[in-house]
Scaffold this active site. Structure first.
Site, PDB file in Angstrom:
ATOM      1  N   HIS A 148       0.820  -1.203   0.000  1.00  0.00           N
ATOM      2  CA  HIS A 148       0.000   0.000   0.000  1.00  0.00           C
ATOM      3  C   HIS A 148       0.867   1.273   0.000  1.00  0.00           C
ATOM      4  O   HIS A 148       0.352   2.379   0.015  1.00  0.00           O
ATOM      5  CB  HIS A 148      -0.927  -0.021   1.231  1.00  0.00           C
TER       6      HIS A 148
ATOM      7  N   LYS B 291       3.359   4.295  -1.234  1.00  0.00           N
ATOM      8  CA  LYS B 291       3.514   5.124  -2.427  1.00  0.00           C
ATOM      9  C   LYS B 291       4.823   5.896  -2.270  1.00  0.00           C
ATOM     10  O   LYS B 291       4.869   6.936  -1.599  1.00  0.00           O
ATOM     11  CB  LYS B 291       2.358   6.102  -2.618  1.00  0.00           C
TER      12      LYS B 291
ATOM     13  N   ASP C  64      17.356   9.170  -8.774  1.00  0.00           N
ATOM     14  CA  ASP C  64      18.801   9.386  -8.717  1.00  0.00           C
ATOM     15  C   ASP C  64      19.324   9.451  -7.286  1.00  0.00           C
ATOM     16  O   ASP C  64      20.371  10.062  -7.028  1.00  0.00           O
ATOM     17  CB  ASP C  64      19.184  10.675  -9.457  1.00  0.00           C
TER      18      ASP C  64
ATOM     19  N   HIS D 228      -8.999  11.100   0.717  1.00  0.00           N
ATOM     20  CA  HIS D 228      -8.054   9.985   0.661  1.00  0.00           C
ATOM     21  C   HIS D 228      -6.818  10.268   1.503  1.00  0.00           C
ATOM     22  O   HIS D 228      -5.851   9.511   1.494  1.00  0.00           O
ATOM     23  CB  HIS D 228      -7.654   9.722  -0.796  1.00  0.00           C
TER      24      HIS D 228
ATOM     25  N   LYS E 259      -4.062  10.798   4.534  1.00  0.00           N
ATOM     26  CA  LYS E 259      -3.577  10.063   5.715  1.00  0.00           C
ATOM     27  C   LYS E 259      -2.509  10.933   6.371  1.00  0.00           C
ATOM     28  O   LYS E 259      -1.311  10.694   6.252  1.00  0.00           O
ATOM     29  CB  LYS E 259      -2.968   8.711   5.337  1.00  0.00           C
TER      30      LYS E 259
ATOM     31  N   ASP F 276       0.301  19.831  17.774  1.00  0.00           N
ATOM     32  CA  ASP F 276       0.843  21.052  18.395  1.00  0.00           C
ATOM     33  C   ASP F 276       1.606  21.956  17.428  1.00  0.00           C
ATOM     34  O   ASP F 276       2.481  22.710  17.854  1.00  0.00           O
ATOM     35  CB  ASP F 276       1.762  20.689  19.568  1.00  0.00           C
TER      36      ASP F 276
END
Length: 409
Positions: free
Chosen positions: A129, A131, A136, A316, A318, A323
């Site tokens: 899951h 991404k 380089d 979508h 996450k 603080d």
């Protein structure tokens, strides 16, 4: 306001068993939605000269997917080493086509756990899951954005919803080494047939050139979740940040179904006077998860936690801010799938400027595109709605108990 932990900048390769190591001297730029992310990604592909390494859950057969695939093919044709790892479930049939289409140009494409519906197994949902994209060994992207157009949505909502709301970050500096090593280790594990626990059998990885700390850069760490040494690493990072919260916490998460420890931590913060806000889905992309998360609203609202539902489009994201000094962006939802089954990757940034910028984006999303869940109105729900929500919750939790048993790479 407390200071972040001391930064550790080093030219040595990071140990993945210590995901809380903090690397100083990084340049980290927040990217909101595909509108900002994909131009940056395509530009990085075009500028790459030695190596491109990408992991993704979804690689869609749409406008964005075609543009990224064409750019990768062009890079491979000019001699860049291109490695693409796509999850077998998220990538589907298109991922299998990419193996041949990009392979014809010299790119290497692997599929993580190809679908085998004729052989159902508990490990079926142990997916890739993450991404991550590394260029380089000097530039890397990480976040929650798949390779899919922001407006690639089901026909019944097409034209009615805005762009998918999501985040990623572009990173330069020592933290890129940690991402490059993580991507490379998984690539070799898949290439050699999924060695289970036999890391010593992997071929030696060449030392990655040390990226020097960037003057004035920020401190950050890479937090990985897998089914070996880092099973609860991302959840632990959240809980440690919550323990030190004094003012306010803002969590935006697409699929929010936290376990008991996470809920207790949220309620404990609210009880000691911390303002706790949750930005969750208001447009249900998957009905089961949506109704399951609503079963928990009563406990959270009663504990003084604010809940806002994003209604302009599919949420979508996450991400979280604590603080105005600690922030995380990544692929991990706060649900059993992400926290107990899937391979996930988050970055944690210890910087007030970055954290406040992200908090500002979330504030605008709440003010302009969300509705607040009213505790009294929620309490007046009919019994059929209550039963539906709790049945959805029990189904998700039971499925997790079954599917999370056992270890795997």
């Amino acid at each position: 306001m407390s200071e972040p932990p001391p930064a550790r900048a080093s030219g040595r390769l990071p140990r993945l068993a210590a995901p809380t190591v903090v690397y100083g001297g990084n340049r980290i730029h927040l990217l909101v939605n595909g509108e900002q992310y994909f131009p940056a990604l395509l530009g990085a592909i075009e500028r790459a000269r030695r190596a491109i390494e990408i992991e993704t859950y979804i690689f869609a057969d749409d406008n964005i997917g075609h543009r990224v695939a064409d750019a990768l093919a062009a890079a491979a044709s000019r001699g860049v080493e291109v490695r693409l790892l796509v999850d077998g479930f998220g990538g589907g049939e298109h991922a299998r086509r990419l193996v041949d289409e990009l392979g014809a140009h010299g790119a290497q494409v692997r599929i993580y756990r190809p679908e085998r519906w004729w052989r159902l197994e508990r490990k079926l949902l142990r997916r890739l899951h993450r991404k991550i994209a590394v260029f380089d060994e000097r530039l890397a992207f990480i976040g929650g954005i798949n390779i899919i157009d922001d407006h690639n949505v089901p026909p019944h909502v097409r034209g009615r919803l805005g762009p998918r709301f999501d985040f990623a970050v572009a990173c330069e500096g020592p933290i890129v080494q940690a991402m490059a090593l993580a991507v490379r280790r998984l690539w070799w594990t898949i290439t050699l047939g999924g060695l289970r626990g036999r890391a010593a059998a992997l071929p030696p990885l060449r030392n990655l050139p040390a990226a020097p700390p960037i003057p004035g850069g920020v401190a950050a760490s890479l937090v990985l979740r897998d089914n070996l040494r880092n099973r609860r690493a991302i959840e632990r990072a959240y809980l440690q940040a919550f323990e030190t919260a004094h003012e306010q916490v803002f969590v935006a998460n697409a699929y929010f179904l936290p376990g008991r420890r996470f809920r207790v931590a949220l309620l404990a913060m609210a009880a000691r006077g911390v303002r706790v806000r949750l930005l969750l889905q208001g447009q249900p992309e998957y009905a089961l998860q949506f109704h399951a998360q609503r079963a928990l609203y009563g406990q959270l609202l009663a504990g003084g936690i604010e809940i806002h539902e994003y209604v302009a489009s599919y949420l979508h994201a996450k991400v979280a801010v604590v603080d105005g000094r600690w922030a995380t962006v990544g692929s991990s939802n706060i649900d059993p799938y992400s926290l107990l089954l899937a391979r996930e990757a988050n970055i944690v940034v210890h910087d007030t400027g970055f954290a406040r910028h992200m908090a500002g984006v979330l504030e605008r999303a709440v003010e302009q595109h969300s509705r607040r869940v009213d505790a009294e109105a929620y309490g007046r729900r009919g019994w059929l709605v209550r039963v539906r929500d709790w049945c959805a919750f029990l189904v998700v939790r039971l499925a997790t108990v079954v599917l999370a048993r056992g270890r795997d790479y």
